[in-house]
Design an enzyme around this catalytic site. Sequence first.
Site, short mmCIF file in Angstrom:
data_model
loop_
_atom_site.label_atom_id
_atom_site.label_comp_id
_atom_site.label_asym_id
_atom_site.label_seq_id
_atom_site.Cartn_x
_atom_site.Cartn_y
_atom_site.Cartn_z
N SER A 110 -2.06 27.29 -5.41
CA SER A 110 -1.60 28.51 -5.28
C SER A 110 -1.91 28.60 -6.69
O SER A 110 -2.61 30.18 -6.58
CB SER A 110 -0.24 28.31 -5.27
OG SER A 110 0.13 28.26 -4.06
N SER A 139 12.80 6.39 -14.02
CA SER A 139 12.08 6.89 -14.35
C SER A 139 11.50 8.19 -13.31
O SER A 139 11.84 9.73 -14.01
CB SER A 139 11.09 6.52 -13.80
OG SER A 139 9.52 7.24 -14.65
N SER A 140 11.93 8.74 -12.46
CA SER A 140 11.93 10.13 -11.28
C SER A 140 12.79 10.97 -11.82
O SER A 140 12.84 12.19 -12.25
CB SER A 140 12.01 10.21 -9.75
OG SER A 140 10.98 9.44 -10.01
N GLU A 158 11.70 13.38 0.35
CA GLU A 158 10.81 12.98 -0.10
C GLU A 158 9.21 13.23 -0.09
O GLU A 158 8.76 13.31 -1.22
CB GLU A 158 10.89 11.27 -0.33
CG GLU A 158 10.03 10.20 -0.68
CD GLU A 158 9.34 10.10 -2.02
OE1 GLU A 158 10.24 10.61 -2.76
OE2 GLU A 158 8.35 10.13 -2.95
N HIS A 213 14.56 13.07 12.43
CA HIS A 213 13.39 13.19 13.43
C HIS A 213 12.72 12.35 13.01
O HIS A 213 12.25 11.74 13.86
CB HIS A 213 12.50 14.73 13.41
CG HIS A 213 12.03 14.45 11.70
ND1 HIS A 213 11.52 16.14 11.53
CD2 HIS A 213 11.51 14.07 11.14
CE1 HIS A 213 11.17 15.40 10.09
NE2 HIS A 213 11.20 14.29 10.27
N HIS A 214 12.79 10.98 12.28
CA HIS A 214 11.83 9.68 12.63
C HIS A 214 12.47 8.78 13.20
O HIS A 214 12.88 7.38 13.11
CB HIS A 214 12.10 9.37 11.13
CG HIS A 214 11.30 9.85 9.76
ND1 HIS A 214 9.98 10.36 9.61
CD2 HIS A 214 11.71 11.31 9.20
CE1 HIS A 214 10.02 11.15 9.20
NE2 HIS A 214 10.48 11.52 8.21
N TRP A 236 6.98 0.30 3.98
CA TRP A 236 7.48 0.68 2.82
C TRP A 236 8.82 1.55 3.30
O TRP A 236 9.52 2.07 2.23
CB TRP A 236 6.18 1.90 2.36
CG TRP A 236 6.69 2.98 3.17
CD1 TRP A 236 6.04 3.82 4.50
CD2 TRP A 236 7.44 4.59 2.54
NE1 TRP A 236 5.95 4.57 4.82
CE2 TRP A 236 7.25 5.50 3.77
CE3 TRP A 236 8.11 4.87 1.84
CZ2 TRP A 236 7.42 6.60 3.27
CZ3 TRP A 236 8.56 5.99 1.63
CH2 TRP A 236 8.40 7.93 2.82
N THR A 252 6.24 26.99 6.33
CA THR A 252 4.88 26.42 6.09
C THR A 252 3.42 27.53 6.62
O THR A 252 3.15 28.22 5.36
CB THR A 252 4.96 24.88 6.50
OG1 THR A 252 6.20 24.01 6.57
CG2 THR A 252 4.17 24.47 6.85
N HIS A 277 0.33 -1.33 -0.04
CA HIS A 277 -0.05 -0.04 -0.23
C HIS A 277 0.84 1.36 -0.17
O HIS A 277 0.68 1.50 -1.07
CB HIS A 277 -1.16 -0.23 1.04
CG HIS A 277 -1.40 1.17 1.72
ND1 HIS A 277 -2.52 1.64 0.39
CD2 HIS A 277 -1.41 2.17 2.66
CE1 HIS A 277 -2.99 2.91 0.99
NE2 HIS A 277 -1.96 3.16 2.05
N TYR A 307 8.40 16.54 1.16
CA TYR A 307 8.06 17.19 0.60
C TYR A 307 7.78 16.57 -0.91
O TYR A 307 7.52 18.26 -1.95
CB TYR A 307 9.30 18.72 1.10
CG TYR A 307 8.98 18.58 2.71
CD1 TYR A 307 8.17 19.73 2.76
CD2 TYR A 307 9.43 17.58 3.63
CE1 TYR A 307 8.13 19.85 3.86
CE2 TYR A 307 9.05 18.72 4.56
CZ TYR A 307 8.35 19.33 5.02
OH TYR A 307 7.45 19.68 6.14
N LYS A 351 2.63 29.83 4.13
CA LYS A 351 2.06 29.66 2.93
C LYS A 351 0.81 29.71 3.20
O LYS A 351 0.43 29.80 2.77
CB LYS A 351 3.08 28.53 2.65
CG LYS A 351 4.43 28.52 1.98
CD LYS A 351 3.78 26.71 0.57
CE LYS A 351 5.31 27.30 -0.29
NZ LYS A 351 5.20 27.97 -1.27
N ASP A 400 6.71 22.21 -26.17
CA ASP A 400 6.50 20.82 -25.62
C ASP A 400 7.69 20.67 -24.69
O ASP A 400 8.18 22.21 -24.04
CB ASP A 400 6.68 19.92 -27.17
CG ASP A 400 6.44 17.98 -26.23
OD1 ASP A 400 6.67 18.04 -25.57
OD2 ASP A 400 5.98 17.61 -27.17
N ARG A 422 1.15 0.80 15.03
CA ARG A 422 1.12 1.09 13.51
C ARG A 422 1.79 -0.03 13.07
O ARG A 422 2.33 -0.91 13.46
CB ARG A 422 1.85 2.04 12.33
CG ARG A 422 4.12 1.83 12.88
CD ARG A 422 4.01 3.56 12.49
NE ARG A 422 3.82 3.41 11.03
CZ ARG A 422 4.66 3.72 10.12
NH1 ARG A 422 5.45 4.62 10.82
NH2 ARG A 422 4.86 4.23 8.90
N HIS A 433 12.99 11.96 4.25
CA HIS A 433 12.09 13.59 4.28
C HIS A 433 12.23 14.27 3.24
O HIS A 433 11.35 14.44 3.41
CB HIS A 433 12.98 14.00 5.27
CG HIS A 433 11.97 15.43 5.93
ND1 HIS A 433 10.77 15.23 7.27
CD2 HIS A 433 12.13 16.41 5.65
CE1 HIS A 433 10.45 16.25 6.61
NE2 HIS A 433 10.61 17.09 6.09
#
Lengths: 524, 381
Positions: A266, A167-168, A253, A300-301, A139, A326, A74, A255, A329, A103, A448, A251
């Site tokens: 926006s 790809s990315s 990622e 922080h993880h 994950w 943040t 998932h 963002y 914004k 293009d 979790r 991290h």
Amino acid sequence: MAHGPATLADGWRAYIARWVFTTNHKDIGTLYLWFSFAMFLLGGAFAMIIRAELFQPGMQLIRPEFFNQMTTMHGLVMVFGAIMPAFVGLANWMIPLMIGAPDMALPRMNNLSFWILPFAFAILTSTLFMEGGGPNFGWTFYAPLSTTYAPDSVNFFIFAIHIMGASSIMGSINIIATVMNMRAPGMTYMKMPLFVWTWVITAFLLVAVMPVLAGAVTMMLMDINFGTSFFDAAGGGDPVLFQHVFWFFGHPEVYIIILPAFGVVSQIIPTFSRKPLFGYSSMVYATAAIAFLSFVVWAHHMFTVGMPIAGELYFMYATMLIAVPTGVKVFNWITTMYKGSLTFETPMLFSIAFVILFTFGGFTGLMLSIAAADMQYHDTYFVVAHFHYVMVAGAVFSGTAAIYYWLPKWCGKMYNETMGQVQFWVAFIGFNIAFMPQHFLGLAGMPRRYADYGLQFADWNMVSSIGAFIYGGAQLMLLYNVIATIRNGKPTTEEKTWEGAEGLEWTVPSPAPYHTFAKPPEFK
Amino acid sequence: MLKRAQALFLSLLSLVVLLPIAGSAFAESSASQLNMPQGVTEVSQAAYDIHMIMIWVCTVIGVGVFGFMFYVMYAHRKSRGAVAENFHEHLGVELLWTIVPTIILIVMAFPATTALLKVYDTDNPDIEIKITGYQWKWQYEYLGEGVKFMSELRTSDDEVYGREPKGEHYLREVTEALVLPVGKKIRFLVTGNDVIHSWWVPDFGVKRDAVPGLFTAGWAKTDKPGTYVGECTELCGQGHAFMPVVVEVKEEAEYNEWLANKKAEAVEYASTIGKEWAPEELMAKGEEVYLQSCAGCHQADGGGIPGVFPAIKGSPIALGPQIGHIAVLIDGVPGSAMQSFADQLSEVNIAAVIHYQRNAWGNDVGDVTQPIDVLNYKQSK
Ligand code: HEM
Ligand SMILES: [Cu+2]
């Protein structure tokens, strides 16, 4: 060559060849969007299995081993298969239209970066049918659960991650090259639509961190097959090293996922406020600040992993700081609405819900940044609730807003407003019923990635599952709305679908012709 | 149009504001808990206090921001005749809403730091306990006391798979709880044996990852006797949800009595190692041990799971020389999920389970493995 794209009328061979060999940014954008929606439904199906099993205490439907495969798949499918490609699809469609380019800068690479993705996900999904099952280590795939203790299929998982990364990276290089070289005359950097800005910054993040992810999985590959001990304590390695490497990718990622979503919102909020975006330049600086900070907060993880106190304090302070840009914004979006002339069409509803629920997720993020409290929150449902508020009510809501907002431009048909609003409310209510109770579950002590739980957690789990089913239903409604619009929507040929819309994409006819801006437009 | 916008406004408001309230009403009626527990130690209290400070700070900011937003959504609607103004910059407010949040954060950093220092204050303990995470159980070792035991889930598979009604303590009960005295500072040294686990007792505010090859320290000191339940909080495989933590905090005299008993047990056990065991005794004990410690992977019928966990039935190791079979259990198989059981199982249990594996399900080697054989192998290394 003046002919248009092949249609079914030209025969199915020509039609398939068009999509396989296309180098047209609109075709490739469409491919990305449909692919990501298919992945969204697949990842959603996994989520439904998870929530069905958690509906009641006890194991009813599946075995814990398969449950772990479901949570893992998932997460992987949603992050790498649904959200990221969806925003790449939006970038492909909209960036050339927004900057007045004919293009993308590197159209063949564009084709390649899309067409390797289905293979990556075919490989990843096929692991579920292999002996020993698919990836079952979350994950975040912490070693040594994902190395020494992993099922054999982990090698296919590693291969799939490599392809996704390639790809990315190609997609990002393309976006950077396009924006740097192909802006219409007069389109200076500080006049670019914010969606373009957020994507350029995202593309730089991607180019910086996808190789780090590739490094992490390559080290895993070496540990598993070639006898190295990067992450194996018995051989002198360190499992914690894996976490540092992973989160140095992980991290940024998150963002990568949210910045393009900021960009979409926006664009939409000014349109339906009929007023220019407030604080454009501070939005650009805030985005850059968030991107910079995202590189220096990864641990922080890992507050419970036993870092020295100095490290712990540093990562706590740095993480708290993210709240500042943040906040800027959020204040800018709200002030854009202030003294505007507001209407509430479906894209605006999703955008407003985005602002509210994303901010809520930001609040829980701020709470999580406090290391002493995180000792209690970490790896509980409180964290699950936090990241679903930012990723689902954040990225997915904004992606949905984008679909309703630009669909008339893409296909020249208008969606049914009532159906759109109904879908919004079902999604909004379902989402909150599913995820608000997960905060309570986490605080009450439910970890979790649990296949089963004690009786004290039964009530909220049931509520959450019901909400999840409602939210799942809302996605089928979205699919229905899109198909109904494409097939029977009211035709619209107006260039400017929305009264308050600004920007070059609203100067071309609807549906946008196959080739646009062959001659660069003049942008004032 | 006006109607619809008003309905929108009200529903948005009610969801955000009323959901938590509705939630708490629901919770009271069903006795489930909504907030972080205050717990029974200084650390858990510190975590709770900073948590509540953050909730209030966020609530105040949230009410202000969302309140303003709802006002704007109400007052500046096109349907009410609002005409858009055209301003899009204001250096003053933009600086203000950058600087004010920064100041709030700096102020909050002080209590956050104090709380964290408390978590890390692990010096000068009265008692030290080494906690090792195994797939899927905990081992507790009272350092310097010679007391060491495993703590595993007691809830039966029948309850989990719905063949029997679930008991009151479903998934919150273990074979042997960690026992601690009141009023003593206890330091936990947490590590992992196979994969990463995480040892969490919410009421102590202690959550420490159990990483192989690393020790992480936490501490607790409480005056409240009682039973405290926690969980494993790092994904560790299929048994992740099935390895709870149970801690019993006792008055000091009671604790001392318990500890003396445990020590006596250890001495008594040492005398059984040298004894000659009868094959039937080993077989019976071996089956028990097998189901508890091996069947999770190799399955109750010894058939394993093809491609993941090898079968024991008919395996060349189980049918080969005894010494090789002992070696697998004592040394584990490097680079695989087969760990060393040397520290997890006693010599008696290892001997019994080897005997069982060599003589069950049609494996009929017919030899007898004695605890002393296991001990000899261990000492020969
Ligand atoms: C104000 C901004 C934010 C702050 C301060 C923040 C802080 C945190 C912290 C401290 C954690 C670790 C919690 C733990 O595991 O104990 C966390 C987890 C997470 N956050 Fe955020 N966050 C913020 C915004 C976001 C955004 C925008 C996203 C993505 C769109 C995001 C996605 C995640 C994810 C996916 C996780 C969990 C990862 C995992 O363990 O699986 N967060 N956040
Ligand atoms: Cu993070």
